[in-house]
Structure formats: C-alpha cells, structure tokens
Motif scaffolding. Structure first.
Motif, short mmCIF file in Angstrom:
data_model
loop_
_atom_site.label_atom_id
_atom_site.label_comp_id
_atom_site.label_asym_id
_atom_site.label_seq_id
_atom_site.Cartn_x
_atom_site.Cartn_y
_atom_site.Cartn_z
N ALA A 105 53.46 39.73 44.31
CA ALA A 105 52.81 40.81 45.06
C ALA A 105 53.86 41.79 45.60
O ALA A 105 53.66 43.00 45.63
N GLU A 106 55.00 41.22 45.99
CA GLU A 106 56.07 42.05 46.55
C GLU A 106 56.61 43.04 45.52
O GLU A 106 56.93 44.18 45.85
N ASP A 107 56.70 42.60 44.27
CA ASP A 107 57.27 43.46 43.23
C ASP A 107 56.23 44.29 42.48
O ASP A 107 56.59 45.09 41.61
N LEU A 108 54.97 44.05 42.76
CA LEU A 108 53.90 44.80 42.08
C LEU A 108 53.82 46.21 42.67
O LEU A 108 53.59 46.37 43.87
N SER A 109 54.00 47.23 41.83
CA SER A 109 53.89 48.60 42.36
C SER A 109 52.42 48.97 42.47
O SER A 109 51.58 48.43 41.75
N PRO A 110 52.10 49.89 43.38
CA PRO A 110 50.70 50.34 43.45
C PRO A 110 50.18 50.82 42.10
O PRO A 110 49.03 50.59 41.76
N ASN A 111 51.04 51.43 41.30
CA ASN A 111 50.56 51.87 39.98
C ASN A 111 50.31 50.69 39.03
O ASN A 111 49.42 50.74 38.19
N GLY A 112 51.12 49.63 39.19
CA GLY A 112 50.87 48.42 38.39
C GLY A 112 49.52 47.82 38.75
O GLY A 112 48.73 47.43 37.88
N PHE A 113 49.24 47.75 40.05
CA PHE A 113 47.93 47.26 40.53
C PHE A 113 46.81 48.13 39.97
O PHE A 113 45.82 47.66 39.41
N ILE A 153 34.02 39.72 30.29
CA ILE A 153 34.99 38.62 30.28
C ILE A 153 35.80 38.66 31.58
O ILE A 153 36.43 39.66 31.92
N SER A 154 35.73 37.57 32.30
CA SER A 154 36.35 37.49 33.62
C SER A 154 37.48 36.45 33.59
O SER A 154 38.16 36.29 32.59
N ALA A 155 37.64 35.72 34.70
CA ALA A 155 38.66 34.67 34.80
C ALA A 155 38.27 33.80 35.99
O ALA A 155 37.28 34.08 36.68
N THR A 156 39.03 32.75 36.24
CA THR A 156 38.74 31.89 37.39
C THR A 156 39.81 32.04 38.48
O THR A 156 39.73 31.38 39.52
N LEU A 157 40.81 32.89 38.22
CA LEU A 157 41.96 33.02 39.12
C LEU A 157 41.57 33.28 40.57
O LEU A 157 42.18 32.78 41.50
N HIS A 158 40.54 34.09 40.74
CA HIS A 158 40.18 34.57 42.08
C HIS A 158 39.23 33.62 42.80
O HIS A 158 38.84 33.90 43.92
N TYR A 159 38.84 32.49 42.18
CA TYR A 159 37.99 31.54 42.90
C TYR A 159 38.79 30.94 44.07
O TYR A 159 38.23 30.56 45.07
N THR A 160 40.09 30.82 43.84
CA THR A 160 40.97 30.39 44.93
C THR A 160 42.02 31.51 45.09
O THR A 160 41.71 32.55 45.64
N ALA A 161 43.19 31.31 44.57
CA ALA A 161 44.22 32.36 44.51
C ALA A 161 45.17 31.93 43.41
O ALA A 161 45.20 30.76 43.04
N ALA A 162 45.90 32.86 42.87
CA ALA A 162 46.79 32.50 41.76
C ALA A 162 48.13 33.18 41.94
O ALA A 162 48.19 34.38 42.23
N LEU A 166 47.94 38.70 41.70
CA LEU A 166 47.10 39.40 42.69
C LEU A 166 46.27 40.49 42.04
O LEU A 166 45.06 40.61 42.29
N HIS A 167 46.91 41.31 41.20
CA HIS A 167 46.22 42.45 40.57
C HIS A 167 45.07 41.97 39.67
O HIS A 167 43.97 42.52 39.70
N VAL A 168 45.33 40.93 38.89
CA VAL A 168 44.29 40.44 37.97
C VAL A 168 43.17 39.74 38.75
O VAL A 168 41.99 39.88 38.43
N SER A 169 43.57 38.99 39.79
CA SER A 169 42.55 38.33 40.61
C SER A 169 41.62 39.37 41.23
O SER A 169 40.39 39.21 41.21
N ALA A 170 42.21 40.45 41.75
CA ALA A 170 41.38 41.50 42.36
C ALA A 170 40.49 42.15 41.30
O ALA A 170 39.30 42.40 41.53
N ALA A 171 41.05 42.38 40.13
CA ALA A 171 40.29 43.07 39.07
C ALA A 171 39.14 42.19 38.57
O ALA A 171 38.03 42.67 38.34
N LYS A 172 39.40 40.90 38.42
CA LYS A 172 38.34 40.01 37.90
C LYS A 172 37.28 39.76 38.98
O LYS A 172 36.10 39.60 38.66
N ALA A 173 37.69 39.73 40.24
CA ALA A 173 36.70 39.59 41.32
C ALA A 173 35.76 40.80 41.29
O ALA A 173 34.54 40.67 41.47
N ALA A 174 36.32 41.97 41.04
CA ALA A 174 35.48 43.18 40.96
C ALA A 174 34.54 43.08 39.76
O ALA A 174 33.37 43.46 39.85
#
Ligand code: HXC
Length: 297
Positions: A105-113, A153-162, A166-174
C-alpha cells in the motif's frame, strides 16, 4: 476434462466476454462455445484475440475478436454494437478483463490504484451499462419476457484482507457491489440476472504467475482444504451452470470457486496434537473446576 453438462445448454445464445482471449476468460469462451453459444471476445491485444478466435473456430464455434479497452467508453459501446451487428443480438456479457500487480500500500501510487479500479470496477460497470439496452427483456432480438445474463469475475481477496493487494481488493469489492445492485435493479426492471464468480488460485493463469511464487504451490497441502490449486475448467463449468437455465433463479450472488481456500488458515497443530491437548485440558479442568482457585480445593 469432459463437461458434465449437455452440449446444448447454451444453444442459440450470443456471449460477449471481456478479457476473453486468454486465461480464465478464454476458457469460459471455449466452454460457452462448446455448449452452443456464439462468442465475441474483447481485449486490448489483436494478436492474442486473433489466436484465440482461430482456436475457437477450429472447434466449430462461431467466434469474432474485437479490439478494445474496457477503460474507454467509446470502445465498450463500439464492441457491444459490433457484437450485435455480427450475431444479431446479445444474451450474455462476461466481465473477465482485469489488471493486477503485487505492491505494498505504501508503494502503490494513486494512479496505480486508479488504473486497477478503472479496468476492473469502472470497466465492468461501463460494459454493463453499454450492454443494457440489448440485454433487457424486449430489447433488440429478445422476447418481451426474458432478459439476458451478466457474469462478473471477482476474487475472494477482499473477504478478509490480502497482502499487497489493496487496489485489487478494493476493485473486486466494488465489483461484488455492482453485482448485487444490478441484480436488484435490472433483475426487477428487465429480467436480467447478474452474478459473479470469485476464483481462487487457478493454475496456468496470469494471476497465478503474478501473485503466487512457485514454491507456494508445493505447500498447498499445508493450508488448502482441498489440497490443490484449481483449473480454468472449474471456473468455466461454474460459469456454464450460472449462465444456463439451471441457474435461472440465481441472481445477485458471487460464487467462490476456490476449493474453500478463503475459509482456511494454516494448521498450527496436527490432529493428533489437538486430541492430546484437548484431553489433557479436560482432565485438568475436571480436577480444578474453572473459577475456583486451586488453594480452595
Ligand atoms: C507498482 C505499478 C506496477 C507494479 C504498474 N504500476 N505496474 N505500480 N508495481 N508492478 C503503476 C504504474 O506505475 C502507473 O502508476 C500505473 O500503475 C499504471 O501503469 P501502466 O503500466 O501505465 O498501466 P497499463 O499499461 O494500463 O497496464 C495496466 C496494468 C498491467 C494493470 C498495470 O499489468 C496490465 O495491463 N495488466 C493486464 C493483465 C493482468 O494483469 N492480468 C492479471 C489479472 S489477475 P504511476 O503512478 O507510475 O503513473 C487477476 C487476479 C485477481 O485479476 C484475483 C487474484 C486472487
């Protein structure tokens, strides 16, 4: 592997799949085609689409490839319309296009998110929005009673945390929220069913090679309930089930197809150690009832 479904369960259907030229998206394309559907695949890379279409056609599946980026609304609109122009209607939309990379999360740029949100979440909504007029009951090429089907097509990452996702968890939750809300609104208004599949680790995919180091595969037995990674076939069979009439009362659900992995934690004690420990604790507590200091006994 042979399909357990009859070969005509999707006969006469027209399906458009984003990310349909490779990985899980391609396997769903091929299985939908083998079960009777005509296939349009959308992706950014023409050479990937061309190869995929050749394979589908060699299986006797009517198939076209349409170059486009789900992040561009004009591409989404053009691809949906080209599909309907070619095949005469649209019955099924599969949103399988996704972007991913491991980063803290620290190295993820806002544009990467934003990039992953744009591909996965906004792209899914844009495709659904452009496809609506063709999927709704009474739409072009449709009867006045039955709407089409959307699979996200989603994922299970965001059921807890991964970790580092962070970016993919947020995207799949949406995406899961989109699935439920569209199922509610478009199911009610237009008889369109909207469901999702949340794949776990699936062998021979970009996701696996990007996210899971090879040495983790060999450790699967230590932490996975079914002790193995899945196959693209597993996801495609779930997709055939949901898209077919077998799924006609399923709406607004996202089905994890992950061997139960999202439920699991590494096993810290062996079963034998648990038996030993448990019996010992019981013996001790019979001798010393809970709540009473040993000095009072
Ligand atoms: C940190 C990164 C990065 C990385 C890109 N970025 N890669 N940040 N670590 N490894 C940042 C960039 O620095 C930039 O931000 C922003 O993201 C956009 O990068 P671009 O390279 O310009 O984007 P683009 O060319 O559009 O490529 C998109 C992509 C790419 C997502 C980065 O990987 C891609 O196209 N992937 C598609 C295929 C794919 O990944 N499939 C995997 C699906 S697996 P700055 O700030 O520098 O401008 C999957 C499984 C999910 O979905 C569930 C798992 C269980």
């Amino acid at each position: 592997m042979e399909s357990p479904f009859r070969a005509d369960v999707l006969i006469g259907k027209v399906a458009l799949l984003t990310g349909g030229g490779s990985g899980i998206g391609f396997e769903i394309s091929a299985q939908f085609g083998k079960h009777g559907a005509s296939i349009a695949i959308m992706g950014r890379r023409k050479n990937v689409l061309d190869d995929a279409v050749l394979v589908l056609q060699s299986l006797g599946i009517p198939a076209i490839g349409l170059v486009g980026d789900v992040r561009k609304q004009e591409d989404a609109q053009r691809v949906v319309e080209a599909t309907v122009k070619h095949f005469g209607k649209l019955d099924i939309l599969v949103n399988a296009a996704a972007g991913n990379f491991l980063v803290s999360a620290e190295d993820l740029s806002p544009n990467g998110f934003k990039t992953v949100m744009d591909i996965d979440s906004v792209g899914t909504f844009t495709m659904c929005h452009e496809a609506l007029k063709y999927l709704k009951k009474g739409g072009p090429g449709r009867c006045s009673e039955h709407g089409g089907f959307i699979l996200n097509i989603s994922a299970t990452l965001h059921y807890t945390a991964a970790w580092y996702q962070l970016h993919v968890s947020a995207a799949k939750a949406a995406i899961d929220a989109l699935t439920r809300n569209l199922a509610l609104e478009w199911g009610t208004d237009y008889d369109i069913r909207v469901n999702g599949i949340a794949p776990g680790p699936i062998g021979d995919t970009t996701g696996m090679s990007k996210l899971v180091p090879p040495e983790m595969n060999s450790k699967a037995r230590d932490y996975m309930p079914l002790y193995k990674v899945g196959e693209k076939w597993d996801i495609a069979m779930a997709a055939v089930y949901l898209a077919s009439d077998a799924g006609k009362y399923i709406n607004g659900t996202t089905m994890p197809v992950d061997g139960g992995l999202w439920l699991s934690k590494p096993r810290h004690l062996s079963k034998d150690a648990v038996k030993q420990l448990s019996r010992t604790v019981e013996k001790r507590s019979r001798a010393t009832p809970a709540g009473l200091p040993t000095s009072k006994l």
